[in-house]
Design an enzyme around this catalytic site. Structure first.
Site, short mmCIF file in Angstrom:
data_model
loop_
_atom_site.label_atom_id
_atom_site.label_comp_id
_atom_site.label_asym_id
_atom_site.label_seq_id
_atom_site.Cartn_x
_atom_site.Cartn_y
_atom_site.Cartn_z
N LYS A 54 9.30 3.95 6.01
CA LYS A 54 8.95 2.67 6.64
C LYS A 54 10.16 1.98 7.22
CE LYS A 54 4.72 1.41 4.34
NZ LYS A 54 3.98 0.42 3.58
N LYS A 71 -3.29 2.54 9.06
CA LYS A 71 -3.82 1.32 9.67
C LYS A 71 -3.03 0.93 10.91
CE LYS A 71 -4.40 -0.22 4.97
NZ LYS A 71 -3.85 -0.89 3.81
N LYS A 77 0.05 11.12 8.93
CA LYS A 77 -1.00 10.53 8.10
C LYS A 77 -1.83 9.54 8.91
CE LYS A 77 0.02 7.23 5.21
NZ LYS A 77 0.60 6.40 4.15
P1 TYM Z 1 -2.32 1.33 0.84
O1 TYM Z 1 -2.84 -0.04 1.05
O2 TYM Z 1 -1.35 1.88 1.85
O3 TYM Z 1 -3.50 2.36 0.71
C1 TYM Z 1 -4.54 2.14 -0.23
C2 TYM Z 1 -5.04 3.45 -0.80
O4 TYM Z 1 -5.50 4.31 0.25
C3 TYM Z 1 -4.84 5.56 0.15
N1 TYM Z 1 -4.63 6.08 1.52
C4 TYM Z 1 -4.92 7.33 1.90
N2 TYM Z 1 -5.45 8.35 1.24
C5 TYM Z 1 -5.64 9.50 1.92
N3 TYM Z 1 -5.32 9.65 3.24
C6 TYM Z 1 -4.77 8.63 3.95
N4 TYM Z 1 -4.48 8.77 5.23
C7 TYM Z 1 -4.56 7.39 3.27
N5 TYM Z 1 -4.05 6.19 3.66
C8 TYM Z 1 -4.10 5.40 2.56
C9 TYM Z 1 -3.52 5.27 -0.53
O5 TYM Z 1 -2.96 6.43 -1.11
C10 TYM Z 1 -3.93 4.23 -1.54
O6 TYM Z 1 -4.49 4.85 -2.69
N6 TYM Z 1 1.16 0.65 -2.69
C11 TYM Z 1 -0.25 0.83 -2.44
C12 TYM Z 1 -1.13 -0.29 -2.96
C13 TYM Z 1 -0.90 -0.65 -4.39
C14 TYM Z 1 -1.38 0.06 -5.51
C15 TYM Z 1 -0.95 -0.68 -6.65
C16 TYM Z 1 -2.13 1.22 -5.66
C17 TYM Z 1 -0.22 -1.73 -4.84
N7 TYM Z 1 -0.26 -1.76 -6.20
C18 TYM Z 1 -1.23 -0.27 -7.94
C19 TYM Z 1 -2.41 1.62 -6.98
C20 TYM Z 1 -1.97 0.90 -8.09
C21 TYM Z 1 -0.49 0.95 -0.95
O7 TYM Z 1 0.31 0.51 -0.16
O8 TYM Z 1 -1.69 1.47 -0.62
#
Ligand code: TYM
Length: 340
Positions: A120, A206, A203
């Protein structure tokens, strides 16, 4: 509170930074709903992690609607607030407080190894917020504040859950306790890394440049169908064995999406479509995706028409979350020796 046995408990979260994608759905939300519904967990906790979103700039005028949209996506997919705790992170101040305590447990060397920060930040690390760098420590706090034992996430979050285990282990070791569980990441199924529809080596996210790269959870039937039919592929038909997709990232991605949407293994999909050309497979995939995703988009729109109702749901969830979080934070502070 007993310090050693941990009831099976799930915590997971999504950032409200832009809309939800098919990657969020298949990699996270769809699996959360299944875990909630099978009932094998004592508590299932799902969070809109707004404190994580602000690690990069968020327009205050849009953060609220993005937060409600993520909540609506979870609700429309089947997260049931009478069986799961659903809330937004900033309402439960204990997250930020435990994150500070963990900032003093986590080591710089550990944070320096976080690949997501490197990706990032790119060449601009100096200009990133301190929050973006410290983010995995906040994520550890999210998880351990509830003594969560299992964290269902996509592949990209694996390293952060491993860091959570390192923080828990170091805390337990340094303070001579077994207070925090060593949480397991749950990364299973065919769609743990849904790829960009225009470039199968990236990947699906968003924030990609073109909307054609991703399926948004708010896309209507025509848009879903158009994006999948225009997805980049190669000229070859589908092979008869999964191994035949080895160097074909775009083809592999579409097979994995089909598998995840239809609750089958990629092998079973290949078994059914061996030898089929894209003229057959893409329309079948588009039809399946529309059948599964369009009703969720319709329900999301309905929910978003009544933001006050979403806010009530999140406020109620936050109360339930605080009931678990407050005693765990208090005990942590006690273990560390704070005068309270
Ligand atoms: P975030 O908001 O980027 O994504 C949320 C969840 O979606 C999954 N994901 C994907 N899985 C498969 N293919 C993709 N292209 C894809 N894009 C996103 C992510 O793996 C995630 O499970 N840091 C985390 C949010 C977070 C969190 C936590 C998760 C904050 N605290 C505690 C679990 C436990 C994040 O940025 O996810």
């Amino acid at each position: 509170m007993t310090d050693k046995t941990f009831a099976p408990r799930i915590f997971s979260g999504i950032k409200p930074s832009g809309g939800l994608t098919l990657g969020n759905y298949l990699g996270a939300i769809k699996r959360w709903v299944a875990m909630q519904d099978t009932g094998g967990f004592e508590t299932t906790i799902f969070c809109v992690v707004d404190l994580h979103a602000i690690t990069v700039w968020q327009d205050p005028a849009e953060l609220g609607s993005a937060t409600r949209e993520v909540a609506a996506g979870m609700l429309a997919s089947g997260i049931d607030p009478s069986r799961s705790i659903l809330f937004n992170q900033s309402r439960v101040h204990q997250h930020a407080e435990l994150a500070w305590l963990f900032n003093c447990v986590a080591r710089m060397g550990w944070m320096n190894r976080m690949t997501q920060f490197k990706e990032k930040a790119g060449k601009n690390a100096e200009k990133q917020s301190l929050g973006l760098y410290a983010y995995p420590s906040l994520m550890a706090a999210d998880i351990l504040l509830y003594h969560a034992t299992h964290v269902p996430v996509g592949e990209d979050q694996k390293q952060h859950v491993e860091l959570t285990r390192d923080i828990a282990a170091k805390f337990n070791h340094d303070y001579g306790t077994e207070f925090f569980p060593l949480t397991e990441p749950v990364i299973e199924g065919p769609a743990m890394r849904v790829m960009n529809l225009r470039d199968g080596t990236k990947k699906m996210s968003k924030s990609g440049e073109s909307d054609m790269e991703r399926i948004n959870m708010t896309d209507d039937a025509d848009t879903i169908s158009k994006k999948l039919k225009k997805a980049r592929t190669d000229p070859e038909p589908l092979p008869s064995e999964l191994a035949g997709l080895k160097d074909r990232p775009e083809a592999r991605n579409l097979v994995d999406i089909y598998a995840a949407l239809s609750d089958q293994s990629p092998e079973a999909v290949i078994g059914e479509y061996a030898g089929a050309g894209w003229g057959t497979f893409k329309p079948a995939l588009a039809e399946l995706a529309v059948e599964k995703m369009a009703p969720i988009a319709t329900e999301m729109r309905r929910l978003m028409d009544d933001p006050a109702e979403i806010d009530r749901t999140l406020a109620h969830g936050a109360e339930q979350a605080r009931e678990i979080a407050a005693p765990i934070l208090n005990r942590t502070a006690e273990i560390m020796g704070f005068v309270r």
